[in-house]
Scaffold this motif. Structure first.
Motif, PDB file in Angstrom:
ATOM      1  N   GLY A  88      71.079-128.365  44.473  1.00 44.35           N
ATOM      2  CA  GLY A  88      71.674-129.583  44.977  1.00 44.35           C
ATOM      3  C   GLY A  88      71.134-130.842  44.772  1.00 44.35           C
ATOM      4  O   GLY A  88      69.976-130.908  43.924  1.00 44.35           O
ATOM      5  N   GLU A  89      71.645-131.984  45.023  1.00 41.90           N
ATOM      6  CA  GLU A  89      70.951-133.188  44.971  1.00 41.90           C
ATOM      7  C   GLU A  89      69.528-133.279  45.533  1.00 41.90           C
ATOM      8  O   GLU A  89      69.155-133.073  46.462  1.00 41.90           O
ATOM      9  CB  GLU A  89      71.792-134.401  45.467  1.00 41.90           C
ATOM     10  CG  GLU A  89      71.251-135.957  45.371  1.00 41.90           C
ATOM     11  CD  GLU A  89      72.048-136.757  46.026  1.00 41.90           C
ATOM     12  OE1 GLU A  89      72.786-137.863  45.511  1.00 41.90           O
ATOM     13  OE2 GLU A  89      71.731-136.744  47.624  1.00 41.90           O
ATOM     14  N   LYS A 109      72.059-134.375  51.600  1.00 44.25           N
ATOM     15  CA  LYS A 109      73.448-134.034  50.835  1.00 44.25           C
ATOM     16  C   LYS A 109      73.272-132.793  50.051  1.00 44.25           C
ATOM     17  O   LYS A 109      74.041-131.981  49.889  1.00 44.25           O
ATOM     18  CB  LYS A 109      73.718-135.191  49.951  1.00 44.25           C
ATOM     19  CG  LYS A 109      74.955-134.875  49.110  1.00 44.25           C
ATOM     20  CD  LYS A 109      75.311-136.147  48.192  1.00 44.25           C
ATOM     21  CE  LYS A 109      76.405-135.852  47.136  1.00 44.25           C
ATOM     22  NZ  LYS A 109      76.521-137.021  46.247  1.00 44.25           N
ATOM     23  N   ASN A 112      73.435-129.908  52.071  1.00 44.86           N
ATOM     24  CA  ASN A 112      74.566-129.236  52.392  1.00 44.86           C
ATOM     25  C   ASN A 112      75.686-128.505  51.044  1.00 44.86           C
ATOM     26  O   ASN A 112      76.255-127.917  51.234  1.00 44.86           O
ATOM     27  CB  ASN A 112      75.536-130.736  52.697  1.00 44.86           C
ATOM     28  CG  ASN A 112      74.986-130.979  54.130  1.00 44.86           C
ATOM     29  OD1 ASN A 112      74.652-129.973  55.073  1.00 44.86           O
ATOM     30  ND2 ASN A 112      75.315-132.431  54.286  1.00 44.86           N
ATOM     31  N   GLU A 113      75.155-129.472  49.911  1.00 46.63           N
ATOM     32  CA  GLU A 113      75.561-128.723  48.538  1.00 46.63           C
ATOM     33  C   GLU A 113      75.346-127.386  48.500  1.00 46.63           C
ATOM     34  O   GLU A 113      76.198-126.448  47.945  1.00 46.63           O
ATOM     35  CB  GLU A 113      75.252-129.846  47.348  1.00 46.63           C
ATOM     36  CG  GLU A 113      75.844-131.063  47.306  1.00 46.63           C
ATOM     37  CD  GLU A 113      75.376-131.767  46.332  1.00 46.63           C
ATOM     38  OE1 GLU A 113      76.163-132.824  45.905  1.00 46.63           O
ATOM     39  OE2 GLU A 113      74.306-131.597  45.702  1.00 46.63           O
ATOM     40  N   GLU A 116      77.304-125.071  50.872  1.00 50.43           N
ATOM     41  CA  GLU A 116      78.654-124.995  50.479  1.00 50.43           C
ATOM     42  C   GLU A 116      78.666-123.964  49.408  1.00 50.43           C
ATOM     43  O   GLU A 116      79.697-123.459  49.163  1.00 50.43           O
ATOM     44  CB  GLU A 116      79.077-126.607  49.913  1.00 50.43           C
ATOM     45  CG  GLU A 116      79.561-127.345  51.136  1.00 50.43           C
ATOM     46  CD  GLU A 116      80.390-126.929  52.179  1.00 50.43           C
ATOM     47  OE1 GLU A 116      81.601-126.025  51.716  1.00 50.43           O
ATOM     48  OE2 GLU A 116      80.265-126.491  53.489  1.00 50.43           O
ATOM     49  N   THR A 140      67.776-124.344  47.164  1.00 50.31           N
ATOM     50  CA  THR A 140      69.088-124.131  46.984  1.00 50.31           C
ATOM     51  C   THR A 140      69.507-122.571  46.975  1.00 50.31           C
ATOM     52  O   THR A 140      70.606-122.131  47.474  1.00 50.31           O
ATOM     53  CB  THR A 140      69.605-124.689  45.386  1.00 50.31           C
ATOM     54  OG1 THR A 140      69.490-126.067  45.570  1.00 50.31           O
ATOM     55  CG2 THR A 140      71.164-124.137  45.265  1.00 50.31           C
ATOM     56  N   SER A 285      77.834-130.022  37.586  1.00 51.48           N
ATOM     57  CA  SER A 285      77.894-130.720  38.736  1.00 51.48           C
ATOM     58  C   SER A 285      76.523-129.962  39.864  1.00 51.48           C
ATOM     59  O   SER A 285      76.615-128.867  39.512  1.00 51.48           O
ATOM     60  CB  SER A 285      79.038-130.604  39.686  1.00 51.48           C
ATOM     61  OG  SER A 285      80.104-131.404  38.703  1.00 51.48           O
ATOM     62  N   THR A 286      76.057-130.968  40.668  1.00 48.25           N
ATOM     63  CA  THR A 286      75.081-130.096  41.596  1.00 48.25           C
ATOM     64  C   THR A 286      75.699-129.173  42.508  1.00 48.25           C
ATOM     65  O   THR A 286      76.993-129.763  43.208  1.00 48.25           O
ATOM     66  CB  THR A 286      74.279-131.290  42.253  1.00 48.25           C
ATOM     67  OG1 THR A 286      75.043-132.160  42.974  1.00 48.25           O
ATOM     68  CG2 THR A 286      73.294-131.999  41.334  1.00 48.25           C
ATOM     69  N   GLY A 287      75.103-128.184  42.897  1.00 46.61           N
ATOM     70  CA  GLY A 287      75.914-127.362  43.801  1.00 46.61           C
ATOM     71  C   GLY A 287      76.809-126.632  43.570  1.00 46.61           C
ATOM     72  O   GLY A 287      77.716-126.123  44.496  1.00 46.61           O
TER      73      GLY A 287
END
Length: 332
Positions: A88-89, A109, A112-113, A116, A140, A285-287
């Motif tokens: 994630g970020e 953020k 949360n990524e 998810e 992560t 993309s992250t996550g």
């Protein structure tokens, strides 16, 4: 090699020359098997069409390389899942700084990524987790597995010293069954950006020029000052993948890798047989988790799981569907 796009677009590469014949069409979820013809008229292979809202693309499954020692192909195994997740970020992603191998954590953020991402893979079996040695990848992996319906506990395997290994042993067989080993490896670390680490990306472009910074960031074999090129990163990441992770898949273990943009690009380059020109345009993309199925010595890309409430990825194979049915039965 054309890109496989899903409901959540994950990667984008320029397609190679290929044409497809749609005379044979066997649907499985939102994936279609088709007979494909490459640029060579005499070759004809079975490929994949991954459907999206806008387009469909053909993928030829990547075969495992033959063992140089034995001179023969690896033995066939049962079907196994391979999940790839870019962390994630991070705090330095947020600040637009070159991060590389500097060990910084996730932002809210990014947390949360990761959560998810875990929800998207909560119905896919995971037997072993590999992460880099950097905290953002480890966070992560841990946060993602906390969302899994199997409720197994991820435990980092400490082998940095004999004492660390002994002191972290679990002596309950029942507890071991409810745990998932997490193996950390520096070989899966992000590309080392050398003297760019910690610098603001925009300010660096203003100082050295956009073209020079773009060359450092996006070329395949040109490293930044005292740093690694993507080629150098790929050498260590892919070697580790072949030596340590492929044997797990061959044995039927389901594997998740939580790592970084460049180390994962390197592995995807190997799996999808991308050229050095194709991989430099590959964006992760992250996550967002990416799923591959390993079966009969081949890796087949299945796209990104859409989420636990949608059929999505779980309809792709019988074994994944059965695993989800098993989880449903455990919840009753």
């Amino acid at each position: 090699m054309a890109a496989c796009t899903s409901q959540h677009a994950l990667i984008s590469v320029k397609p190679r020359c290929a044409s497809a014949s749609f005379s044979s069409d066997r649907r499985a979820g939102n994936v279609r098997f088709v007979s494909t013809t490459s640029c060579c008229p005499s070759s004809r292979k079975l490929g994949l069409v991954c459907a999206s809202n806008s387009q469909s693309s053909v993928i030829e499954p990547a075969k495992l390389p033959s063992s140089p020692e034995s001179g023969s192909n690896p033995k066939k195994s049962s079907e196994a899942a391979l999940i790839l997740i870019r962390h994630g970020e991070s705090l330095w992603n947020e600040k637009n700084l070159f991060t590389g191998c500097v060990d910084v954590p996730l932002t809210p953020k990014g947390v949360n990524e990761a959560i998810e991402a875990g929800k998207r893979i909560c119905n896919i079996p995971v037997d072993v987790i590999y992460t880099s040695s950097l905290i953002r990848a480890q966070m992560t992996a841990m946060l993602a597995m906390m969302q899994h319906r199997r409720k197994k506990v991820p435990i980092i395997v400490h082998k940095e010293s004999e004492r660390a290994h002994q002191w972290s042993q679990v002596y309950s067989e029942e507890t071991k069954k409810q745990s998932i080993p997490v193996i950390t490896a520096w070989q899966l670390n992000e590309r080392m950006y050398g003297e760019l680490q910690g610098l603001n990306k925009q300010e660096t472009a203003d100082l050295f020029g956009k073209e020079q910074v773009h060359e450092w960031r996006r070329s395949y074999d040109i490293p930044p000052p005292n740093g690694e090129s993507l080629e150098m990163c790929a050498e260590r990441a892919v070697s580790y993948f072949k030596e340590q992770i492929i044997p797990q898949l061959v044995s039927g273990k389901h594997v998740m890798i939580a790592a970084h943009g460049n180390s994962l690009r390197s592995i995807i380059m190997h799996l999808d047989k991308l050229t050095s020109q194709e991989v430099i345009s590959l964006e992760l993309s992250t996550g967002i988790p990416m799923l591959y199925i390993f079966k009969e010595g081949k890796f087949i890309r299945r796209g990104s799981p859409a989420g636990p409430s949608e059929a999505g990825v779980y309809a792709y194979t019988k074994s994944l569907a059965k695993y989800r049915q098993k989880l449903d039965g455990m919840d009753q």
